[in-house]
Write an enzyme that holds these catalytic residues in place. Structure first.
Site, PDB file in Angstrom:
ATOM      1  N   HIS A 111      -1.639  43.921  63.030  1.00  0.00           N
ATOM      2  CA  HIS A 111      -0.822  44.438  61.790  1.00  0.00           C
ATOM      3  C   HIS A 111      -0.429  45.682  62.432  1.00  0.00           C
ATOM      4  CE1 HIS A 111      -4.328  47.438  61.728  1.00  0.00           C
ATOM      5  NE2 HIS A 111      -3.706  47.557  62.611  1.00  0.00           N
ATOM      6  N   HIS A 112       0.795  45.851  62.653  1.00  0.00           N
ATOM      7  CA  HIS A 112       1.612  47.037  62.186  1.00  0.00           C
ATOM      8  C   HIS A 112       3.303  46.547  63.002  1.00  0.00           C
ATOM      9  CE1 HIS A 112      -0.965  49.907  62.256  1.00  0.00           C
ATOM     10  NE2 HIS A 112      -1.206  50.405  63.053  1.00  0.00           N
ATOM     11  N   ALA A 113       2.872  45.138  63.433  1.00  0.00           N
ATOM     12  CA  ALA A 113       4.537  44.787  63.653  1.00  0.00           C
ATOM     13  C   ALA A 113       4.467  43.327  62.496  1.00  0.00           C
ATOM     14  CB  ALA A 113       4.131  43.173  64.779  1.00  0.00           C
TER      15      ALA A 113
END
Length: 301
Positions: free
Chosen positions: A121-123
């Site tokens: 979820h950090h991409a």
């Protein structure tokens, strides 16, 4: 007897050095634990093919997608991701993304399904970050919307870190609601704005966490009727996680997962679960924490 669909590929494990901060071996160990458990005997296993550039470009800039597929990601971005993007990492990212798409479609068909990877979820749209190469949930949500398989998607992210990349990619898309409950002072330093954000102080324990979750879940669907929920079941809120700042016990994580699956399944809303974060030098310990999510999911098939 209904079986729990589980999506897995051996190449989810890119074979990092065991001393790396990212415990890559947990994917292999988790699958061993699932197969040896009662949950494994009540599951059916599916294997994805790598996601295409066209799929990935729904959520990411095509230039970045091409860099990852060619294993030519600029060094500054690799540093933000946290590891070099070589052929194994590139393949892993494509497989994990396709695995989340597959889990979503299986959930739409049968009510619930789990991916043994995903939750990256950090991409962000233009690059990866924070051990995340491609944002599998954003890709899957946008693909299913584009194909007309769903009309509205809810993302419930209970990883200890804010789902900043998912929030950034999905910002302004009315058909996607992003909900993140995370540690306020943890990575990333610069938070994005999700549809709903709940920032928790350091050291929150089981009772307060679950009480907050019971408050949050009804609000996640307030004036929003999703056709599908993506659940990021990161186990890094655990008290012994290396990168978490919360203090949930095994019992707290079990009750968290059961509450999420129960809430949406009681309302007839399909749930696709993705693995999310979990960090320890003891790969077996962190894999056993992840196993609890699959055990909880198997109660609601």
């Amino acid at each position: 007897m209904p079986l729990l669909p589980i999506v897995h590929a051996p190449d989810y494990d890119a074979n990092f050095d065991p001393g790396h901060r990212f415990p890559m071996g947990k994917y292999t160990r988790l699958m061993e634990l699932i197969r040896d458990s009662d949950t494994g005997s009540r599951s059916v296993f599916h294997a994805p093919a790598p996601a295409s550039a066209a799929w990935l470009s729904l959520a990411h800039e095509r230039g970045y997608v091409d860099q990852v597929l060619a294993c030519k990601v600029p060094l500054p971005i690799e540093r933000e991701i946290g590891f070099p993007v070589n052929e194994r990492v590139s393949l892993r990212a494509r497989l994990a993304t396709a695995g989340t798409v597959m889990a979503a479609r299986l959930a739409l068909h049968g009510g619930i399904a789990c991916n043994t990877a995903g939750g990256s979820h950090h991409a962000r749209r233009a690059q990866g970050a924070g051990f995340c190469t491609f944002n599998d949930v954003a890709v899957a949500a946008l693909l299913l919307l584009a194909d007309g398989e769903v009309g509205r998607v809810l993302v419930v992210d209970l990883d200890v870190h804010q789902g900043d990349g998912t929030a950034e990619i999905c910002a302004g898309i009315d058909a996607i609601r992003t909900v993140s409950m995370h540690s306020e002072k943890n990575y990333p330093v610069r938070k994005q704005t999700s549809s709903v954000d709940v920032a928790l102080p350091d050291g929150v324990r089981d009772e307060a966490y679950l009480e907050t979750l019971d408050w949050l879940l009804p609000r996640s669907i307030d004036n929003f009727s999703p056709d599908l929920v993506f659940y990021n079941a990161g186990v890094d809120p655990h008290e012994h996680d290396r990168l978490g700042r919360l203090s949930l016990t095994d019992r707290g994580l079990k009750h968290r997962d059961r509450r999420v699956f129960s809430f949406f399944r009681q309302r007839g809303i399909p749930v696709a679960s993705v693995l999310g974060g979990g960090y320890s030098r003891d790969v077996d310990a962190v894999a056993r924490r992840h196993l609890m999510t699959f055990e909880a999911a198997s109660e609601f098939i």
